[in-house]
Design an enzyme around this catalytic site. Structure first.
Site, short mmCIF file in Angstrom:
data_model
loop_
_atom_site.label_atom_id
_atom_site.label_comp_id
_atom_site.label_asym_id
_atom_site.label_seq_id
_atom_site.Cartn_x
_atom_site.Cartn_y
_atom_site.Cartn_z
N LYS A 22 0.84 -1.20 0.00
CA LYS A 22 0.00 0.00 0.00
C LYS A 22 0.87 1.25 0.00
O LYS A 22 0.68 2.16 -0.81
CB LYS A 22 -0.90 0.00 1.25
N ASN A 23 1.84 1.30 0.92
CA ASN A 23 2.61 2.54 1.06
C ASN A 23 3.51 2.81 -0.14
O ASN A 23 3.81 3.96 -0.45
CB ASN A 23 3.42 2.52 2.35
N CYS A 118 -4.52 8.61 9.74
CA CYS A 118 -4.76 7.91 10.99
C CYS A 118 -4.59 8.86 12.17
O CYS A 118 -3.74 9.74 12.13
CB CYS A 118 -3.74 6.78 11.16
N ARG A 123 1.50 14.60 13.31
CA ARG A 123 1.88 14.42 11.91
C ARG A 123 1.97 15.74 11.13
O ARG A 123 1.22 15.96 10.17
CB ARG A 123 0.96 13.43 11.22
N PRO A 124 2.88 16.61 11.53
CA PRO A 124 3.02 17.88 10.82
C PRO A 124 3.67 17.70 9.44
O PRO A 124 4.02 16.59 9.05
CB PRO A 124 3.91 18.70 11.74
N ASP A 126 6.27 19.98 8.38
CA ASP A 126 7.43 20.87 8.31
C ASP A 126 8.61 20.27 7.54
O ASP A 126 9.32 21.00 6.83
CB ASP A 126 7.87 21.29 9.73
N ASP A 308 4.60 0.39 12.04
CA ASP A 308 3.35 -0.15 11.50
C ASP A 308 3.11 -1.61 11.90
O ASP A 308 2.08 -2.18 11.54
CB ASP A 308 3.32 -0.02 9.97
N ARG A 400 -8.72 0.18 4.66
CA ARG A 400 -7.76 1.10 4.07
C ARG A 400 -6.47 0.37 3.70
O ARG A 400 -5.77 0.77 2.77
CB ARG A 400 -7.41 2.22 5.07
C1 UD1 Z 1 4.83 6.64 6.32
C2 UD1 Z 1 3.86 5.50 6.16
C3 UD1 Z 1 3.26 5.11 7.52
C4 UD1 Z 1 4.37 4.81 8.50
C5 UD1 Z 1 5.37 5.95 8.56
C6 UD1 Z 1 6.57 5.66 9.43
C7 UD1 Z 1 3.00 5.91 3.95
C8 UD1 Z 1 1.84 6.27 3.11
N1 UD1 Z 1 2.80 5.91 5.26
O1 UD1 Z 1 4.07 7.75 6.81
O2 UD1 Z 1 2.43 3.96 7.34
O3 UD1 Z 1 3.81 4.63 9.80
O4 UD1 Z 1 5.85 6.25 7.24
O5 UD1 Z 1 7.21 4.52 9.00
O6 UD1 Z 1 4.07 5.57 3.46
N2 UD1 Z 1 6.98 14.26 10.81
C9 UD1 Z 1 7.16 15.58 11.14
N3 UD1 Z 1 7.14 16.50 10.14
C10 UD1 Z 1 6.96 16.16 8.83
C11 UD1 Z 1 6.79 14.79 8.50
C12 UD1 Z 1 6.80 13.86 9.52
O7 UD1 Z 1 7.34 15.92 12.32
O8 UD1 Z 1 6.97 17.04 7.96
C13 UD1 Z 1 6.99 13.24 11.89
C14 UD1 Z 1 5.65 12.53 11.99
O9 UD1 Z 1 4.75 13.28 12.79
C15 UD1 Z 1 6.03 11.23 12.62
C16 UD1 Z 1 7.42 10.96 12.01
O10 UD1 Z 1 7.89 12.21 11.54
O11 UD1 Z 1 6.16 11.36 14.00
C17 UD1 Z 1 7.41 9.93 10.89
O12 UD1 Z 1 6.65 10.42 9.82
P1 UD1 Z 1 6.96 10.03 8.29
O13 UD1 Z 1 8.17 9.19 8.20
O14 UD1 Z 1 6.88 11.27 7.49
O15 UD1 Z 1 5.70 9.13 7.98
P2 UD1 Z 1 4.70 9.21 6.76
O16 UD1 Z 1 5.45 9.40 5.49
O17 UD1 Z 1 3.59 10.14 7.07
#
Ligand code: UD1
Length: 423
Positions: A22-23, A118, A123-124, A126, A308, A400
């Site tokens: 999926k991801n 979720c 989940r910002p 930045d 996950d 999902r």
């Molecule tokens: C992807 C996966 C999700 C998985 C996660 C971590 C997809 C569609 N989803 O989510 O299933 O749980 O990786 O392996 O691939 N963060 C910030 N700022 C940002 C982006 C992220 O602070 O701009 C933080 C998030 O809040 C979180 C952490 O970084 O605490 C990890 O997020 P990230 O690696 O970006 O996960 P996703 O890509 O959203």
């Protein structure tokens, strides 16, 4: 809303086909926006998140069709694209933010709603914003939307991310494929889904090196061409089904499974007393004699233990011998499954980012509620091993990310059925 009824039963035996990731698919689909030529994905999973991404891409002006019962997705973005990703679609799924980098690279501007997804933490965005700003994008937040633009296109740059975000790595890499000059991303995420995205982008003519390592180098090109790409195996679905015989006993072969996708997870299974063997078709999983042993788990970016799979691993450890500590380092607030497992008799204490699980001999079936995607499947796994009946409500979360769960598990002897229109 549907629910799932699970009856505790004995060992599971059989084979489970593992779908495409999926991801990975959610990152591969937006790559169509980078090219005027068609992109075809094979081995796609049949999931509601994929349908959401389909609607999003269609709303942006891409043509998307699904063939072979959804296993093949063909996409084309040759026409005039709309730069705005609306809140109504984006709120359904955080991965919608993966259209930002491609739109910016192709059109020079994009307006993308802040995502939902979720309920597992703040989940910002930045890290995405900083990464795209390094390539020359100007990004403002107005009325809940990110407004991004460039002055004459993106320019290659050297950038280090403060955290190895999966999505930000994907957005940066996709955007940099069409930027002028060379880009170097350090502290990049190394997840197999990123490696898969790079393989696809390379088939499309992108020049990229270093995927799967913390430094990815992208040499911008003027245009990308069409391609056909098979989606990598879903390592999270794989790990989830590997836990089914670990929890219930028996022996299950996960077709298409690969240890390199889940090495840290397989080490923990081994320590818990679960054997994993490579076969010609995938991975065979069985519980060794006696009760599962407690193990401590810390979630980390790849190649560490995946966040996950934390909820599903907790379901296993609820009936292990001894006390396990699970530490969640990726998302705050990702223990919402713990109170539901406790309704089934599990002994769990949560303190901030740590959960202490003291194994009990047997869980008892109960009505429980799915709180997010991975939590929902952890409750199904727990229900398979519990005495009596478990009804998991709010399974739209499950749909999902898991295709045909009932079919895949019942083929191995599980007593599981979907109740249409339940609570
Ligand atoms: C992807 C996966 C999700 C998985 C996660 C971590 C997809 C569609 N989803 O989510 O299933 O749980 O990786 O392996 O691939 N963060 C910030 N700022 C940002 C982006 C992220 O602070 O701009 C933080 C998030 O809040 C979180 C952490 O970084 O605490 C990890 O997020 P990230 O690696 O970006 O996960 P996703 O890509 O959203």
């Amino acid at each position: 809303m549907d629910s799932i009824l699970v009856k505790g039963n004995g060992p599971l035996n059989g084979a489970i086909p593992i779908a495409g990731a999926k991801n990975a698919c959610l990152a591969l689909m937006p790559a169509t926006l980078l090219s005027e030529e068609p992109l075809t994905l094979t081995n796609a999973p049949r999931l509601s998140d994929i349908r959401t991404m389909t609607s999003l891409l269609q709303s942006l002006g891409a043509e998307v069709s699904s063939l072979q019962d959804g296993k093949v997705i063909t996409m084309s973005s040759h026409g005039v694209l709309n730069p705005t990703a609306d809140y109504d679609i984006v709120r359904k799924m955080r991965a919608s933010n993966l259209v930002l980098g491609p739109l910016l690279a192709r059109l020079g501007h994009a307006v993308v709603s802040l995502p939902g997804g979720c309920a597992i933490g703040a989940r910002p965005m930045d890290i995405h914003i900083d990464a795209l700003a390094a390539l020359g994008a100007e990004i403002d937040l107005r009325d809940g939307y990110l407004h991004a633009k460039t002055q004459g296109g993106l320019t290659g740059a050297v950038h280090e991310m403060r955290f190895a975000s999966v999505g930000a790595t994907e957005n940066f890499v996709m955007a940099a494929t069409l930027a002028k000059g060379t880009s170097v991303l350090s502290n990049a995420a190394r997840e197999p889904e990123i490696v898969d995205l790079v393989h696809c982008l390379r088939r499309m003519g992108a020049e990229i090196e270093g995927e799967g390592t913390p430094t990815i180098t992208i040499q911008g090109v003027t245009a990308l061409r069409g391609a056909t790409h098979p989606v990598v195996t879903d390592r999270i679905e794989l790990g989830t089904y590997m836990l089914a015989p670990a929890i219930c006993g028996g022996e299950v072969e996960c077709l298409g499974g690969r240890i390199d996708l889940l090495a840290a997870f397989c080490e923990k299974l081994d320590a818990a007393g679960i054997s994993v063997t490579e076969t010609e078709r995938g991975l065979k999983v069985a519980r060794r004699n006696g009760r599962v042993r407690a193990v401590d788990v810390v979630t980390e970016p790849f190649p560490g233990f995946p966040t996950d799979l934390q909820a599903q691993m907790m379901a296993l450890l609820c009936t292990a011998e001894g006390t396990s500590v699970l530490e969640e380092r990726i998302f705050e607030n990702r223990f919402m499954h713990a109170p539901e497992l406790m309704r089934m008799g599990a002994r769990i204490e949560v303190h901030g980012g740590h959960a202490t699980v003291t194994g009990v001999e047997r869980l008892r079936g109960a009505p429980v509620m799915a709180t997010d995607l991975r939590a929902s499947v952890s409750l199904i796994l727990a229900g398979l091993a519990a005495e009596g009946e478990t009804v998991v409500s709010r399974v739209y979360h499950l749909d999902r990310g898991y295709e045909r769960v009932e079919e895949k598990l019942s083929a191995c002897g599980a007593k599981i059925e979907r109740i249409k229109g339940g609570a």
